[in-house]
Scaffold this motif. Structure first.
Motif, short mmCIF file in Angstrom:
data_model
loop_
_atom_site.label_atom_id
_atom_site.label_comp_id
_atom_site.label_asym_id
_atom_site.label_seq_id
_atom_site.Cartn_x
_atom_site.Cartn_y
_atom_site.Cartn_z
N PHE A 62 -4.96 4.48 2.37
CA PHE A 62 -4.56 3.10 2.62
C PHE A 62 -3.04 2.97 2.68
O PHE A 62 -2.50 2.22 3.51
CB PHE A 62 -5.11 2.19 1.51
N ASN A 65 -1.73 3.90 5.98
CA ASN A 65 -2.35 3.14 7.08
C ASN A 65 -3.49 3.88 7.78
O ASN A 65 -3.78 3.63 8.95
CB ASN A 65 -1.29 2.73 8.11
N LEU A 67 -6.73 3.43 7.60
CA LEU A 67 -7.67 2.47 7.03
C LEU A 67 -9.11 2.95 7.10
O LEU A 67 -9.87 2.81 6.13
CB LEU A 67 -7.53 1.12 7.74
N LEU A 117 -3.31 -0.45 -0.27
CA LEU A 117 -3.43 -1.38 0.86
C LEU A 117 -2.18 -2.24 0.99
O LEU A 117 -1.64 -2.43 2.10
CB LEU A 117 -4.66 -2.26 0.67
N GLN A 121 0.38 -1.86 4.32
CA GLN A 121 0.52 -2.95 5.28
C GLN A 121 1.90 -3.61 5.20
O GLN A 121 2.45 -4.03 6.22
CB GLN A 121 -0.58 -3.99 5.03
N THR A 125 4.36 -3.90 8.36
CA THR A 125 4.62 -5.21 8.96
C THR A 125 5.74 -5.98 8.31
O THR A 125 6.29 -6.91 8.92
CB THR A 125 3.34 -6.06 8.90
N TYR A 130 0.73 -9.34 2.19
CA TYR A 130 -0.04 -8.18 1.79
C TYR A 130 0.26 -7.78 0.34
O TYR A 130 -0.61 -7.25 -0.36
CB TYR A 130 0.22 -7.01 2.73
N PRO A 221 -11.27 -2.78 5.95
CA PRO A 221 -10.53 -1.68 6.61
C PRO A 221 -11.26 -1.11 7.82
O PRO A 221 -10.61 -0.72 8.80
CB PRO A 221 -10.41 -0.64 5.49
N ALA A 225 -6.96 -4.01 10.45
CA ALA A 225 -5.97 -4.68 9.60
C ALA A 225 -6.08 -6.20 9.68
O ALA A 225 -5.78 -6.90 8.70
CB ALA A 225 -4.56 -4.23 10.01
N TRP A 226 -6.50 -6.72 10.83
CA TRP A 226 -6.60 -8.17 10.99
C TRP A 226 -7.59 -8.79 10.00
O TRP A 226 -7.48 -9.97 9.65
CB TRP A 226 -7.05 -8.52 12.41
N LEU A 228 -8.20 -7.77 6.82
CA LEU A 228 -7.91 -7.55 5.41
C LEU A 228 -7.72 -8.86 4.65
O LEU A 228 -8.36 -9.09 3.61
CB LEU A 228 -6.66 -6.67 5.26
#
Length: 271
Positions: A62, A65, A67, A117, A121, A125, A130, A221, A225-226, A228
């Motif tokens: 995680f 990344n 996932l 996680l 993330q 980003t 997150y 996951p 990612a959208w 989560l």
């Protein structure tokens, strides 16, 4: 060495369990437990440690990344965590230390994966949401598993006090059969649904800690990612609703006990 059958393993399953475990984990865990029992010398504690190691690997995935890999390894970690209990019950090799190790290992795995996680993330980003997500998941999990044993202690304390207040001329068997919380009679939909779920070994709670973990660390996951934040929020809210409902039931349980105790005390005075 005794050779176990799949039916022997099935007998070790909990009488009622979460729907995620019943439908998505036990079908695999029972067959893995059969192979472990018949072909290896692995102990329940050894399996618990293996589960924790896999949880650490999942957290590392995680954090980098990966996932899908993290979700698959988390599933394997949870599945092995189910196998250790089955082996303990199958061979009678469970220990109090094993219970502690299993409990602490679960908490460590969740905290590490939530942190993984959040870190992965956020590093990708720069979105601080997150970080909040990781903290919220860890706090919710700790609250759930701190609240459960405390509620159990309250129920046990009430039952002990109830037995102490029970009149001496009432047989103990009768006292134990008198529930403090009486369910309404009849064929209501909730009762029919509960009986249906019981026949399939499924607990009536829609989202418990296990479903929460599955949503955050497996389903989301795998979806991407959208998913989560939305899935974590929805499952977290449902988990809180479930906890509030359980606290409400406990409050009713203790309230009815106070009323019953007061009535018994007045009856003793009159007698």
């Amino acid at each position: 060495m005794r050779t176990y059958s799949l039916d022997d393993v099935y007998e070790t399953r909990k009488r009622r369990d979460s729907w995620w475990t019943v439908y998505f984990v036990d079908p695999v865990a029972c067959r893995v437990a059969l192979s472990v029992a018949n072909r290896t010398q692995l102990t329940p504690n050894g399996l618990t440690v293996l589960s924790l190691v896999l949880g650490m690997v999942s957290a590392a995935c995680f954090a980098t990344n990966l996932l899908v890999a993290g979700a698959c390894i988390f599933y394997m970690s949870f599945m092995i965590d189910c196998v250790d209990g089955k082996i303990a019950r199958l061979k009678g090799t469970g220990t109090p230390f094993g219970l502690w190790l299993d409990y602490v290992g679960d908490r460590v795995r969740v905290v590490l994966c939530a942190g993984g996680l959040a870190y992965g993330q956020y590093a990708l980003t720069g979105d601080v949401r997150y970080v909040v997500l990781g903290a919220a998941v860890a706090v919710l999990d700790l609250f759930r598993y701190v609240n459960a044993p405390q509620m159990k202690r309250v129920r046990e304390a009430v039952r002990e006090e109830r037995q102490e207040l029970q009149p001496l001329d009432v047989p103990m068997e009768r006292a134990e059969l008198e529930p403090l919380v009486r369910l309404p009679r009849g064929r209501s939909f909730p009762r029919r649904l509960n009986r249906f779920l019981a026949r399939h070994r499924v607990r009536s709670h829609l989202v418990s800690g296990i479903e929460f973990h599955a949503a955050v660390f497996v389903v989301a996951p795998l979806a991407g990612a959208w998913a989560l934040i939305p899935l974590a929020v929805v499952s977290g809210v449902l988990l809180l609703v479930n906890e509030i409902f359980l606290v409400y039931r406990m409050w009713r349980f203790t309230r009815r006990h106070r009323v019953a105790s007061s009535q018994e005390s007045r009856e003793h005075v009159l007698v």
